[in-house]
Motif scaffolding. Sequence first.
Motif, PDB file in Angstrom:
ATOM      1  N   GLN A   6       0.844  -1.191   0.000  1.00  0.00           N
ATOM      2  CA  GLN A   6       0.000   0.000   0.000  1.00  0.00           C
ATOM      3  C   GLN A   6       0.881   1.243   0.000  1.00  0.00           C
ATOM      4  OE1 GLN A   6      -3.043  -1.574   3.313  1.00  0.00           O
ATOM      5  NE2 GLN A   6      -3.729   0.332   2.332  1.00  0.00           N
ATOM      6  N   SER A   7       0.373   2.288  -0.642  1.00  0.00           N
ATOM      7  CA  SER A   7       1.054   3.582  -0.566  1.00  0.00           C
ATOM      8  C   SER A   7       0.042   4.698  -0.754  1.00  0.00           C
ATOM      9  CB  SER A   7       2.153   3.673  -1.631  1.00  0.00           C
ATOM     10  OG  SER A   7       1.581   3.718  -2.923  1.00  0.00           O
ATOM     11  N   PRO A   8       0.327   5.879  -0.180  1.00  0.00           N
ATOM     12  CA  PRO A   8       1.419   6.144   0.743  1.00  0.00           C
ATOM     13  C   PRO A   8       1.134   5.519   2.110  1.00  0.00           C
ATOM     14  CG  PRO A   8      -0.023   8.036   0.648  1.00  0.00           C
ATOM     15  CD  PRO A   8      -0.576   7.046  -0.340  1.00  0.00           C
ATOM     16  N   ARG A   9       2.076   5.543   3.014  1.00  0.00           N
ATOM     17  CA  ARG A   9       1.841   5.037   4.364  1.00  0.00           C
ATOM     18  C   ARG A   9       1.159   6.083   5.242  1.00  0.00           C
ATOM     19  NH1 ARG A   9       4.518   0.927   6.579  1.00  0.00           N
ATOM     20  NH2 ARG A   9       2.836   1.214   8.100  1.00  0.00           N
ATOM     21  N   TYR A  10       1.446   7.336   4.969  1.00  0.00           N
ATOM     22  CA  TYR A  10       0.857   8.420   5.746  1.00  0.00           C
ATOM     23  C   TYR A  10       0.462   9.545   4.780  1.00  0.00           C
ATOM     24  CZ  TYR A  10       3.382   5.944   9.391  1.00  0.00           C
ATOM     25  OH  TYR A  10       3.873   4.969  10.226  1.00  0.00           O
ATOM     26  N   LYS A  11      -0.636  10.227   5.146  1.00  0.00           N
ATOM     27  CA  LYS A  11      -1.085  11.350   4.335  1.00  0.00           C
ATOM     28  C   LYS A  11      -1.810  12.329   5.239  1.00  0.00           C
ATOM     29  CE  LYS A  11      -1.562  13.177   0.184  1.00  0.00           C
ATOM     30  NZ  LYS A  11      -0.431  13.472  -0.718  1.00  0.00           N
ATOM     31  N   ILE A  12      -1.448  13.596   5.123  1.00  0.00           N
ATOM     32  CA  ILE A  12      -2.131  14.656   5.859  1.00  0.00           C
ATOM     33  C   ILE A  12      -2.685  15.625   4.838  1.00  0.00           C
ATOM     34  CG2 ILE A  12      -1.904  16.518   7.545  1.00  0.00           C
ATOM     35  CD1 ILE A  12       0.467  14.996   8.745  1.00  0.00           C
ATOM     36  N   ILE A  13      -3.985  15.909   4.934  1.00  0.00           N
ATOM     37  CA  ILE A  13      -4.617  16.847   4.013  1.00  0.00           C
ATOM     38  C   ILE A  13      -5.572  17.727   4.799  1.00  0.00           C
ATOM     39  CG2 ILE A  13      -4.453  15.295   2.030  1.00  0.00           C
ATOM     40  CD1 ILE A  13      -7.443  14.668   2.407  1.00  0.00           C
ATOM     41  N   LEU A  91      -7.088   0.243   5.142  1.00  0.00           N
ATOM     42  CA  LEU A  91      -6.419  -1.041   4.978  1.00  0.00           C
ATOM     43  C   LEU A  91      -6.886  -1.709   3.697  1.00  0.00           C
ATOM     44  CD1 LEU A  91      -6.912  -2.317   8.622  1.00  0.00           C
ATOM     45  CD2 LEU A  91      -4.714  -1.737   7.600  1.00  0.00           C
ATOM     46  N   CYS A  92      -5.945  -2.282   2.996  1.00  0.00           N
ATOM     47  CA  CYS A  92      -6.255  -3.097   1.833  1.00  0.00           C
ATOM     48  C   CYS A  92      -5.951  -4.545   2.185  1.00  0.00           C
ATOM     49  CB  CYS A  92      -5.415  -2.656   0.642  1.00  0.00           C
ATOM     50  SG  CYS A  92      -5.684  -3.608  -0.863  1.00  0.00           S
ATOM     51  N   ALA A  93      -6.783  -5.458   1.740  1.00  0.00           N
ATOM     52  CA  ALA A  93      -6.566  -6.878   1.967  1.00  0.00           C
ATOM     53  C   ALA A  93      -6.871  -7.637   0.688  1.00  0.00           C
ATOM     54  CB  ALA A  93      -7.440  -7.390   3.109  1.00  0.00           C
ATOM     55  N   SER A  94      -6.316  -8.842   0.578  1.00  0.00           N
ATOM     56  CA  SER A  94      -6.631  -9.674  -0.574  1.00  0.00           C
ATOM     57  C   SER A  94      -6.775 -11.119  -0.134  1.00  0.00           C
ATOM     58  CB  SER A  94      -5.563  -9.538  -1.662  1.00  0.00           C
ATOM     59  OG  SER A  94      -4.323 -10.105  -1.266  1.00  0.00           O
ATOM     60  N   GLY A 106      -2.511  -5.465   4.062  1.00  0.00           N
ATOM     61  CA  GLY A 106      -1.371  -4.584   3.895  1.00  0.00           C
ATOM     62  C   GLY A 106      -1.157  -3.751   5.146  1.00  0.00           C
ATOM     63  N   PRO A 107      -0.092  -2.921   5.160  1.00  0.00           N
ATOM     64  CA  PRO A 107       0.235  -2.141   6.356  1.00  0.00           C
ATOM     65  C   PRO A 107      -0.696  -0.957   6.589  1.00  0.00           C
ATOM     66  CG  PRO A 107       1.727  -1.601   4.582  1.00  0.00           C
ATOM     67  CD  PRO A 107       0.897  -2.745   4.100  1.00  0.00           C
ATOM     68  N   GLY A 108      -1.458  -0.580   5.576  1.00  0.00           N
ATOM     69  CA  GLY A 108      -2.409   0.507   5.750  1.00  0.00           C
ATOM     70  C   GLY A 108      -1.837   1.879   5.410  1.00  0.00           C
ATOM     71  N   THR A 109      -2.761   2.802   5.156  1.00  0.00           N
ATOM     72  CA  THR A 109      -2.435   4.212   4.956  1.00  0.00           C
ATOM     73  C   THR A 109      -3.142   5.003   6.051  1.00  0.00           C
ATOM     74  OG1 THR A 109      -2.212   4.030   2.551  1.00  0.00           O
ATOM     75  CG2 THR A 109      -2.651   6.228   3.462  1.00  0.00           C
ATOM     76  N   ARG A 110      -2.356   5.732   6.825  1.00  0.00           N
ATOM     77  CA  ARG A 110      -2.951   6.543   7.884  1.00  0.00           C
ATOM     78  C   ARG A 110      -3.263   7.924   7.326  1.00  0.00           C
ATOM     79  NH1 ARG A 110      -3.497   6.293  13.225  1.00  0.00           N
ATOM     80  NH2 ARG A 110      -2.188   4.433  13.328  1.00  0.00           N
ATOM     81  N   LEU A 111      -4.538   8.280   7.279  1.00  0.00           N
ATOM     82  CA  LEU A 111      -4.989   9.569   6.754  1.00  0.00           C
ATOM     83  C   LEU A 111      -5.397  10.479   7.904  1.00  0.00           C
ATOM     84  CD1 LEU A 111      -5.892  11.470   4.423  1.00  0.00           C
ATOM     85  CD2 LEU A 111      -8.160  10.405   4.609  1.00  0.00           C
TER      86      LEU A 111
ATOM     87  N   GLY B  43      -0.305  -3.742   9.480  1.00  0.00           N
ATOM     88  CA  GLY B  43      -1.595  -4.312   9.105  1.00  0.00           C
ATOM     89  C   GLY B  43      -1.951  -5.463  10.018  1.00  0.00           C
ATOM     90  N   LEU B  44      -3.046  -6.107   9.721  1.00  0.00           N
ATOM     91  CA  LEU B  44      -3.513  -7.223  10.539  1.00  0.00           C
ATOM     92  C   LEU B  44      -2.882  -8.528  10.064  1.00  0.00           C
ATOM     93  CD1 LEU B  44      -5.830  -4.988  10.746  1.00  0.00           C
ATOM     94  CD2 LEU B  44      -7.278  -6.866  11.470  1.00  0.00           C
ATOM     95  N   GLN B  45      -2.485  -9.349  11.035  1.00  0.00           N
ATOM     96  CA  GLN B  45      -1.924 -10.654  10.732  1.00  0.00           C
ATOM     97  C   GLN B  45      -2.840 -11.723  11.308  1.00  0.00           C
ATOM     98  OE1 GLN B  45       1.801 -11.596  12.696  1.00  0.00           O
ATOM     99  NE2 GLN B  45       2.290 -13.197  11.228  1.00  0.00           N
ATOM    100  N   LEU B  46      -3.153 -12.729  10.506  1.00  0.00           N
ATOM    101  CA  LEU B  46      -4.036 -13.794  10.956  1.00  0.00           C
ATOM    102  C   LEU B  46      -3.318 -14.679  11.965  1.00  0.00           C
ATOM    103  CD1 LEU B  46      -6.786 -15.242  10.587  1.00  0.00           C
ATOM    104  CD2 LEU B  46      -5.667 -16.655   8.852  1.00  0.00           C
ATOM    105  N   LEU B  47      -3.927 -14.862  13.147  1.00  0.00           N
ATOM    106  CA  LEU B  47      -3.368 -15.749  14.175  1.00  0.00           C
ATOM    107  C   LEU B  47      -3.914 -17.170  14.021  1.00  0.00           C
ATOM    108  CD1 LEU B  47      -3.575 -13.663  17.480  1.00  0.00           C
ATOM    109  CD2 LEU B  47      -1.503 -14.372  16.275  1.00  0.00           C
ATOM    110  N   LEU B  48      -5.222 -17.269  13.851  1.00  0.00           N
ATOM    111  CA  LEU B  48      -5.847 -18.588  13.710  1.00  0.00           C
ATOM    112  C   LEU B  48      -7.260 -18.410  13.196  1.00  0.00           C
ATOM    113  CD1 LEU B  48      -7.784 -18.446  16.392  1.00  0.00           C
ATOM    114  CD2 LEU B  48      -5.774 -19.302  17.552  1.00  0.00           C
ATOM    115  N   LYS B  49      -7.854 -19.550  12.791  1.00  0.00           N
ATOM    116  CA  LYS B  49      -9.202 -19.517  12.225  1.00  0.00           C
ATOM    117  C   LYS B  49      -9.927 -20.812  12.589  1.00  0.00           C
ATOM    118  CE  LYS B  49      -7.305 -21.174   7.829  1.00  0.00           C
ATOM    119  NZ  LYS B  49      -5.866 -21.088   8.131  1.00  0.00           N
ATOM    120  N   TYR B  50     -11.248 -20.721  12.627  1.00  0.00           N
ATOM    121  CA  TYR B  50     -12.083 -21.894  12.848  1.00  0.00           C
ATOM    122  C   TYR B  50     -13.147 -21.949  11.772  1.00  0.00           C
ATOM    123  CZ  TYR B  50     -15.602 -24.999  14.705  1.00  0.00           C
ATOM    124  OH  TYR B  50     -16.516 -26.016  14.828  1.00  0.00           O
TER     125      TYR B  50
END
Lengths: 114, 116
Positions: A6-13, A91-94, A106-111, B43-50
């Motif tokens: 993810q990018s950016p990691r931080y953003k201030i607006i 946060l973005c996830a896949s 992902g690590p996220g973007t703090r806005l 970010g969030l890390q998965l620890l476990l799941k059921y």
Amino acid sequence: EAGVAQSPRYKIIEKRQSVAFWCNPISGHATLYWYQQILGQGPKLLIQFQNNGVVDDSQLPKDRFSAERLKGVDSTLKIQPAKLEDSAVYLCASSQIGSYNEQFFGPGTRLTVL
Amino acid sequence: AQSVTQPDIHITVSEGASLELRCNYSYGATPYLFWYVQSPGQGLQLLLKYFSGDTLVQGIKGFEAEFKRSQSSFNLRKPSVHWSDAAEYFCAVGPPLRGSQGNLIFGKGTKLSVKP
């Protein structure tokens, strides 16, 4: 295997400005999610894509938020215009199809909106 | 309505002590259940799941969780906490459909502090 980027990691607006966030999911993951995490809260789903189609955007404030996932890989989330209450971590996830919902974040973007 | 409750906002334990973080859910059917950990700025890390089967599940970093259907609970435990376990822990539920890519619903999280 590379994780979700993810990018950016931080953003201030300032309020009423626009901002965009970028996400690159794990290679081969067809499903991509954007979450909003306000301080002191758990993540809340904003939008879910499968490939380049939207599966769920019921909690996306469509008057100011938009997201796209061209070519079914990278995604961008845009806010225009931003409000003070949009201050959060995005946060973005896949995940893979058929993965029983095991999402990688992902690590996220703090806005921060001033 | 579907919801996840983590009743403890902040817990402090001594290093080496045991840990239990509580999670209760409200869902139409038995959902898929998850525990995630979030370190500061990460970010969030998965620890476990059921999903099904044995109600006691093992995860990474020495964590385990027990699903109790009668109590609609999925509490996270660790027998001996390490200073590096200090983080925020989130319980989440998802739809109980194989292959489903449905929405995860998260609790508000429990912040764990570890005393030396």
